[in-house]
Design an enzyme around this catalytic site. Structure first.
Site: not given
Length: 293
Positions: A204-205, A234
């Site tokens: 979710g970040g 990445d």
């Protein structure tokens, strides 16, 4: 030419289908859309780092085919040095992905990636080495060489095991939340990781970061509706490495990583969101991230 970073990992040609449903046994379904492009975790990170203005090289291998030539042409165009990339007698790696929201199914053929080799003279040109998943003996060999040459080392192992003799030599160990829990059991164990800095990017970040003094920082603040999560980790890695090499604290470095991941998952394809440092600086100001770009 001196380099800031050498990335080492697989180079793949990615085919990404955006799906409304996955096919059942013997079922044929149409995708909503398709994206084709260049991929491979370390290659995605290298591309971001070059776009941010760092001098970047790459250790890898491609086939003597159209996909291999595309990789070399792309890297030259974005400013990644290709002297460490072998051209071998096998097909360039291919990855086929089916994506439905945050659910992703992947089939890979490693091909030329199996033949990458470490040239110590090339490695000595850099001050930092970033690794994605590679055969474990190759990881062990290149980490030992890098530390002997005085490089700092970051590693995003993906699903790979990370033996303790490698882990304790790392400056930065980077995993996503699910990979971290599979290896260590729960996020609280981030304090036990032997690497100098440990990172678990959060679903979710955001990210959980344990710094070299043993303090754990939770970095949140940007959450996007994911169109395609390919390359999000990445991109985070590139942002964190950029901050690390510029002497930033771990929270500022993680915020830049979070921003690059936030931009990446809103577009289809691992490298579609890549943009130059000036644009990233402008977006960071608009979002009031307070990072020293």
């Amino acid at each position: 030419m001196k380099l800031d970073v050498i990335c080492m990992g697989n180079l793949n040609y990615d085919i990404t289908f955006l799906m409304e449903k996955f096919p059942e046994f013997h079922e044929k379904v149409n995708a909503k859309s398709v994206y084709t492009g260049l991929g491979g975790s370390a290659g995605n990170t290298a591309s971001w780092l070059a776009s941010l203005g760092l001098r970047v090289g790459f250790i890898g291998a491609v086939g003597d085919d159209d996909f291999g030539r595309l990789h070399l042409e792309y890297f030259k165009k974005v400013g990644v040095d290709v002297a460490g990339i072998k051209i071998v007698d096998d097909a360039t790696g291919v990855a086929v992905m089916m994506v439905k929201g945050e659910d992703k199914r992947i089939v890979k053929y490693p091909g030329a990636n199996r033949f990458k080799e470490v040239n110590e003279e090339y490695l000595a040109r850099a001050r930092h080495l970033h690794l994605s998943s590679n055969p474990i003996e190759l990881v062990r060999d290149v980490v030992e060489k890098a530390k002997r040459l005085g490089l700092t080392v970051s590693f995003d192992p993906g699903e790979m095991e990370v033996p303790q003799d490698i882990e304790e030599k790392l400056d930065i160990l980077m995993m996503n939340e699910d990979e971290f829990k599979r290896k260590y059991g729960n996020l609280e164990r981030i304090k036990d990781v032997k690497a100098r800095i440990a990172i678990a990017t959060l679903n979710g970040g955001g990210a959980l970061v344990r710094d070299e003094n043993g303090e754990v920082h939770e970095v949140r603040g940007l959450s996007a509706k994911a169109v395609d999560t390919t390359g999000g980790g990445d991109s985070f890695n590139a942002g964190f490495i950029y901050g690390f090499l510029n002497g930033w604290d771990v929270v500022s470095s993680a915020k830049l990583g979070m921003l690059l991941a936030y931009l990446t998952v809103q577009e289809v394809g691992a490298r579609t969101a890549i943009r130059p440092l000036d644009e990233i600086r402008k977006i960071a100001r608009e979002l009031k991230l307070g990072i020293p770009l």
